[in-house]
Every structure is written in structure tokens, then in C-alpha cells.
Write an enzyme that holds these catalytic residues in place. Sequence first.
Site, short mmCIF file in Angstrom:
data_model
loop_
_atom_site.label_atom_id
_atom_site.label_comp_id
_atom_site.label_asym_id
_atom_site.label_seq_id
_atom_site.Cartn_x
_atom_site.Cartn_y
_atom_site.Cartn_z
N GLU A 28 0.01 -22.04 42.88
CA GLU A 28 0.25 -21.23 44.07
C GLU A 28 1.72 -21.03 44.38
O GLU A 28 2.07 -20.28 45.29
CB GLU A 28 -0.45 -21.84 45.31
CG GLU A 28 0.17 -23.07 45.88
CD GLU A 28 -0.27 -24.35 45.19
OE1 GLU A 28 -0.35 -25.37 45.86
OE2 GLU A 28 -0.52 -24.32 43.97
N ASP A 78 -2.76 -27.13 44.54
CA ASP A 78 -2.65 -28.49 45.09
C ASP A 78 -4.02 -29.12 45.30
O ASP A 78 -5.00 -28.43 45.63
CB ASP A 78 -1.91 -28.47 46.43
CG ASP A 78 -0.45 -28.09 46.27
OD1 ASP A 78 0.08 -28.27 45.16
OD2 ASP A 78 0.15 -27.61 47.24
N ASP A 98 -5.66 -30.61 47.64
CA ASP A 98 -6.05 -30.89 49.02
C ASP A 98 -6.97 -29.75 49.44
O ASP A 98 -7.29 -28.87 48.64
CB ASP A 98 -4.84 -31.03 49.94
CG ASP A 98 -3.92 -29.83 49.91
OD1 ASP A 98 -4.33 -28.77 49.38
OD2 ASP A 98 -2.79 -29.93 50.41
N GLU A 149 -6.52 -27.21 51.34
CA GLU A 149 -5.89 -25.89 51.25
C GLU A 149 -5.83 -25.42 49.80
O GLU A 149 -6.16 -24.28 49.48
CB GLU A 149 -4.48 -25.97 51.83
CG GLU A 149 -3.82 -24.64 52.08
CD GLU A 149 -4.21 -24.03 53.42
OE1 GLU A 149 -3.93 -22.84 53.60
OE2 GLU A 149 -4.79 -24.75 54.24
N TYR A 203 3.66 -35.42 45.51
CA TYR A 203 3.10 -34.47 46.48
C TYR A 203 3.39 -34.92 47.91
O TYR A 203 3.22 -36.09 48.26
CB TYR A 203 1.60 -34.33 46.26
CG TYR A 203 0.99 -33.17 47.01
CD1 TYR A 203 1.50 -31.89 46.86
CD2 TYR A 203 -0.09 -33.37 47.87
CE1 TYR A 203 0.95 -30.82 47.55
CE2 TYR A 203 -0.65 -32.30 48.55
CZ TYR A 203 -0.13 -31.03 48.39
OH TYR A 203 -0.66 -29.97 49.08
N ARG A 221 2.11 -33.88 50.88
CA ARG A 221 1.08 -33.86 51.92
C ARG A 221 0.07 -34.95 51.60
O ARG A 221 -0.81 -34.77 50.77
CB ARG A 221 0.39 -32.50 52.00
CG ARG A 221 1.32 -31.40 52.49
CD ARG A 221 0.59 -30.10 52.74
NE ARG A 221 1.49 -29.09 53.26
CZ ARG A 221 2.12 -28.19 52.52
NH1 ARG A 221 1.93 -28.19 51.20
NH2 ARG A 221 2.93 -27.30 53.05
N HIS A 237 -4.34 -39.29 47.96
CA HIS A 237 -3.09 -39.13 47.22
C HIS A 237 -2.29 -40.42 47.28
O HIS A 237 -2.56 -41.32 48.06
CB HIS A 237 -2.24 -38.00 47.83
CG HIS A 237 -2.86 -36.65 47.66
ND1 HIS A 237 -2.67 -35.64 48.56
CD2 HIS A 237 -3.68 -36.16 46.69
CE1 HIS A 237 -3.34 -34.57 48.15
NE2 HIS A 237 -3.94 -34.86 47.03
#
Length: 931
Positions: free
Chosen positions: A11, A97, A99, A101, A321, A323, A368
Site C-alpha cells: 500500500e 500491513d 492489521d 486496515e 511495524y 502500529r 505484533h
Amino acid sequence: MSGAKKLVIVESPTKMKSIAQYLGDGYEVLSSVGHIRDLIEPKNLPAELKKGSLGKFSVDVENGFEPYYVVSDSKKKTVAELKRALKDADELLLATDEDREGEAIAWHLLQELKPKVPVRRMVFHEITRDAIQQAKDHTRELDTALVDAQETRRILDRLYGYEVSPVLWRKVGPGLSAGRVQSAATRLVVDRERERLAFVAAGYWDLVGRFTADDSGFEAKLVRLGGERVATGRDFDDLGRLKGSAVVLDEPTAIALAAALRDDTVARRVSKVESKPYSRRPAAPFTTSTLQQESARKLRLSAKDTMRVAQSLYENGYITYMRTDSSSLSQQAINAARTQATKLYGADSIPDKPRVYAGKSKNAQEAHEAIRPSGEVFRTPSELSSVLRGSEFKLYDLIWKRTVASQMADAKGQTATVTIEVGPTPADAAAPAQASAPVGGTIAEFTASGTVITFRGFLAAYEESRDEERNADDAPGEAKLPPLKEGQAIGLAELEAKGHETSPPPRYTEASLVKRLEELGIGRPSTFASIISTILDRGYVTQRGQALVPSWVAFSVVRLLEEHFGDLVQYDFTAEMEDDLDHIAAGEADRVDWLSSFYFGSDKHRGLRQVVDNLGEIDAREINSVVIAPDITLRIGKYGPYLETADADAAPDATPRRVNLPPDLAPDELTEAKARELIEAPVQTDRVLGTNPENGKQVVVKDGRFGPYVTELEPEAPAEAAATVDTATGEVVEAPKPKRAAKKPAAVKPRTASLFKSMQIEEVDLATALKLLDLPRVVGVDPETGAEITAQNGRYGPYLKKAEDTRTLPSEDAIFDIDLAGALELYAQPKYGARRASSALKEFENDPVSGKPIRVKDGRFGPYVTDGETNATIPRAESVEEITFERAVELLQIKRDKGPAPKAKRATTSRSTAAKKAPAKKASPAKKSTA
């Protein structure tokens, strides 16, 4: 298919470049540049769908809450390029990613691209060669439960905002918005200000003495008097009342006691010496939340800027990462941290066993790793000093220190506490109290403590900061104490009585608000930055230094939500939503059932639809009013807050007097006394400065809606002569007949001029006013072109003008000061400084959407980024030096998503020609399928 490659879609353009170099020639890596599609705006729905249940939200609430997604106009080119690349691929790897999102982005790609080749989900937590190779070899299926959770959150936010926001528009003000998490965050800030408004300060006194022993001095504070504890700030509640049975010293008592204790006949001895081991553990590695908090405290970065910088560090392969709710480290990271600590600080700087940290987040999300430097061997900040600059270097340095320190040994030491008795000797105590004895012969006890660090441990690498604390004067101080023994007599060098006042609860800062949101389980750490950014952008909150100060509009919004949408702003209810989304993400709950319960209602609570349909009458005037005193009310009006008061002697129907509030007055500063001061202040009236000698007009200075200005008053027209009576004869003398009225001339608009920012309305004189009214000022004539050069003030500041050519002046005062030579010198320079050869302040690679090079330029309205097609202004909070390629791409994409500014319609346009065609259907609700 010969020559076919595996297509990898990420992304981020930066991540795309980093990953491509690790995968090699057999792979083609492309970027979606974030989401490729989203819920359509209801106004843009096809005409045939606007009348159905989709029409209000672009979500079919009557049929399983199916959303209507469309590819945004700015992403059509990106989607077309991805489809072309997919035709030549023999496999598709979705590497967004890991997660909710990222999983949702991958699902949207799958739905839109409709691949006919095998699809795999590729996930990683750091961008290093080993991590990418391992992710390539260990793929998985798309997690539709995670997609469900993200889709539920998106639909929930759409339902909440589209149902509640219109109520705010009607009852508080246009342009306001309500959001599931932003409303709870706003309420937190407002509640804190309410506490400050209700706070009553309490006064108390104490004694601080400087004692001496063996030529050494140390400070100690009075803690007990006659065996009873002396009150400190912690002993009072927020209404100024004493909570316990401590002794409160007032000023006369404290001063008299200090005088008595200074008497040389008073004994002073050490009554107790205590020593105990001191140990302090290092803080856990960073999670998203703790990184935002510590970055705000140490680096003064906002949550938004912290996440922007961290995103850049991650995508360029420097950290893992960013987040994450987890504070745990992988075995690889633990080994790297321990190895580096040993190398830099010695073998004894690490404990025998690795440290393991458990997560404390109320709603832990994806599993994570903590945020840490990437790789098997951490790169030290000094090794990256030539690569990283500014905020990126500072944030990496912070992450590196925290990670290494988290695996280091505890700090060790000794804490000594000494108690000193000051008062009559035992023999004196048995005798009748003397006048000079303290408070009838009672014993005053002072204490002092000191900590000696004998082994620094993790403190050699890092120490965590703390938020502001209340009544900091009461906090025990650290002092280096000399060797003391019980019963030892000591001297008194100085004794001072000090007065204190309790302090109100400190306002939230970004750091403390993030901490509180996490404690309550409201929102996700990955969304905290956008939450705070939203309430700042909406004007609900402003920043005063680091403190977050709510506006009066926020008070009205929160009050309306509390009184009519009670559940929606309850902290527990909002946190329960996060728990429910976790259950959906884990596959333990169905999204349709949950959305149906939230919107239509269930046995547990009323649904949002029922609440909105049964709001009843809402008194907008009451919602926007705050009673300051029986005769003073604060009103939150269309143009800002103002005080309203009625004169006791005025008629019942008389218009009440209104006084605007100063824009920099915080809500907790509007006390009754302050309100009366504002009301009783003399009303600022127009001040006549004198007469313009050139035209005889009066010149006045005024304070208008848009600021102070000077203007000329047009003389009043002479009245027509009236008929009179001759007093001698009594005859009526007719007035001369007026001449035939000529055509009425157009009204002359009086000359006006705004004051300079440096000018005060009380200090302006006639000479200054005339100079302002005469602007623009003619500086001279260009000897080469013969064009007149003028100096004037404009909407965007002072400038020179020569025909159509302009130059910015350094200050408003320069309008009057600059001469022809100075003007010609300015015109001899390039228009935007010495950048004629290249007008770009910065240049980057090609934009992934337009394919054109990105440049940072300086324009009339400030610096901006452009790819030649789209221009995006750089926010004021960001400097040109901090703009990276990734941030430039992000700004351009945000601008594209907003679309072009709407053009003003001409008044002559007919209704028929103004009608717009309904947009063609772009996409239909799509069911999810696994890869």
C-alpha cells in the site's frame, strides 16, 4: 507463460521500493497507495438507488448492512495499472500491513482486481531481507474475520456520523461533526475543564528547614506537629475541603512556629534513621500508545507527526511495524538488545535472564511485536546519523534507547530517610510550657530523604519521562544526606515558612490524553493520532503550549450528546464497542447481528435509530447557554461566545447587553469576577482623530467585526429651508421653492484602511490614519520601464506592485519606509528568492499515481507540493525540511481524494442547465470471499 512474474501489491510507494530490492527479478512490486475504494457519498449514488434504504448512508441497513463501495477517481489510474500488471503475472501476493486496515485493503484489491491466478497473503513486521524472504515463504489465506471487523468499524462510523451530525448542525452550529471516538475524546477534555471550573483552591502553609551536621547541610520539611500529620496539598479535595484529620497550618501559625523553632534553646536531634534498598525496573519497549506519549514529552512531537515519522522509518527499513499494542520482543530482538547493551555498557549491564513484558492494553489487537529497531543487529543512532535527519533521527534514537534499555538490569541503590525532632528537651517537656516553646511545647518533626544510585543499570541508556503531576510541591524531593546517627544533635542554619495553594487538575496534553484513552479502552492506539487531529481540526479543542483547551462549542456539543445521546458518549459503552469489534475480528461474533443490535436496538440497549427518531424537542438556546451568575449568561453564538446581561432597571422587553469574549480566554478563566470585569469595562466607541485638511472630512478609528480600521465620515446633507414667520408683521414667509431634483448621485463609499498588526487602536493618531488612508503609496517610477511602483497592504501581507509584477515586503512598516532604490533592489532579485534556475525547494522522484516528478515549491499562500497536475498545501505545523517523499505522496493523495473545489454558480444560470446527471454505477455491494 514465459517470462511471467509474481505480482506483489503493497500500500506504500516507499515500501514498494524497499521490498523490490529484496525479492529480486522474479517479482514485480507495485503500490495501491492506500485504499483504492471506499463508501460512496450518498449524494453521488446513482439516481435509482437514492430512494431506497441505501440512499441515506450508502449502506443498505435493511438488507444486511451491505455497503456500496466505489473506486475513487484518483485511484482509477492505479487500479488500471494493477490490472495490466496482473495480466502478465502467474501469482498475486497481497503484502499490505497485517492489521485490520491492511487486511481490508487487501480484500478490496481482491474484489476489484478479480484475479484468475493463485492469490496468497504475504505479511511481515519489518522490512529487512530476512523478514521479506521469510514472509514470501510463509504465506497465508486472507483473514475475512479481520476484514469484517474493519468493515464493521467503517459502517459504524458512517451510521454514527450521518445520524448524529445533522442534529449538531441544527442545534449548535453548521459544519460540526460527531464521531464514535472523537466525541468521547472531546468529552474527556471538556470534563477536565469542568473540573477546573468547579475547582476551589485551598491554602496551607508548611516549614522547610536547612539543617547542618558535620559541616554538611541538607533540607527537611515539616511533616508532623505534636504527633499529628501536617496537611499537604494531597489532603484537600477539589472543592478545597480537608479530606482527613491532618493539621492545617495557616500563615500566622506557620510564622509563629518558625520563630519559635529558631530559638537557640530549642533542641534539635535525629530521632530516626531508616535505610532500605532502592530498585527501579526499565520501562517496556514501545507500543504505539507509549511511543506517542514519550515522543510528545521528550521530542514535543504531536501524535500525528510521531506516526508520520514512524511510518517513514518503518517503510525505509529502520524500525519494525509502528502500529502495535504488544510490548513483547521476539527472541531475535532480545538477543540483539542484550548483545548491544553488553557491548556498549558492559557485561554487568544486563540481567542473567532476558526480560519478558506482558501487554497492559485493555483491548490488545493484533499480535505484533513491540516497536524496535529492525534486523538481527540493531544499528546505533550514530551509525545512521548521516542517513537520518531531524525528527526521523530523534525518533529512531528514542526507539533504540528504549529497546536496549528494556533488556538491561535494574538500577540499584539505597534510599535513606531521616526524621528530625525539633522542640523542648525531655526535661523541658515535663515543665510548664514557655512562651517561646513551639505551640505549647509540642514536638515538630521534619523528614528528609535521599537516594544514592550505586548501580545505574538501564539508566545508563534511557529514562522514561512523566506527565505533569498535581501539587508537585508535595512530592518528596531527593537530597544527598550526610552520615547521621539516631540521637545525634544537629544545627539549624535556616527555617522558612512557605505558603501554598492546591492546584486544579492539569489539562490534558496529547501524551496524557493518549494515555487516558488507552486506559479506558476507547479507540485503538493506531487511531489516537487521527482522533486528536480531528478534534483539533474541528475546533473542539485548541492547543495552549502543550495543553489541550476545549472551546465553548465543545461544551455545547458534549452537553447535547450527554442529554440526548447518553450511551454514545459513555466511556464504558464506547470501550465495549472496541471489545465487540475484537470479537468480530476473532470470528466470535457476526458483524450483521452486531450492527443490527447497534442500529435497530436489542434487549441490552436502545438502538441509534430509536434514539434519533425519539429525540423530542431540543432547546437550542438552552444547549448553547451557560449560566455564569444569576444575571450573567454565556451564549455560544454563530460568530463566537459572548456574555449576555440585562440591566436591572431596564424594561422587560429591552435588548440585553452583549459583550464578546476575548478569543484567548480559556473556559476555566471565565469566573463570575472575570465576567463582571468584562461587562463593566467601558464600551469601545468610535474615536474621532481629527479632520482631513485636504477634504474637510472627519477621520475616525473604529473596531469592526474584522478588526480595527480607520475611515472618513461623509458630511451630512444640509436640510431644506423651511417656511418662517416674520415677527414684525406676522406674515408667513414662504421658503424658496426647491429646484427640480436632479438625478441622485451614487453613494460615495468612504475611504477605509485596516490598522497594521503592530498598531493599537488606542494609540493611532491623525497623521498615521491619513497615511493609512492614502495607501497605496507611490514609491517612485521604474527608470527602465517608466512604470509606477506602489507599496500597499493586501490580503496576504505587504507588497510592492509594478504593473502586474509584485514583490513581497518584509514587514508592514516597510510600506512607509521603503524608497525607490530599495524597491528596485527587490525587483532585481528573482520573485521567490534566489531560485530562478530551479523554483523547487525540494525535488523527489515520480509520483506513483501521475508518474510525474514531485517538487516542493514556495507559492503565494506558502510552501506546497506539486506533481504538475495536483497542488497540495503543506500544513503550517510541518516545515519544508521535514517533508519526505512519502509525506509528499500522502499530501497529494489527500488533495486528489478531496477533488477540485466547487465552482461558484452564476446567478443567471437556469435551473434546467444547472441540473446534474446522476453518476454511473461504479460498483455494487460485494460479498467477501477468501483468496
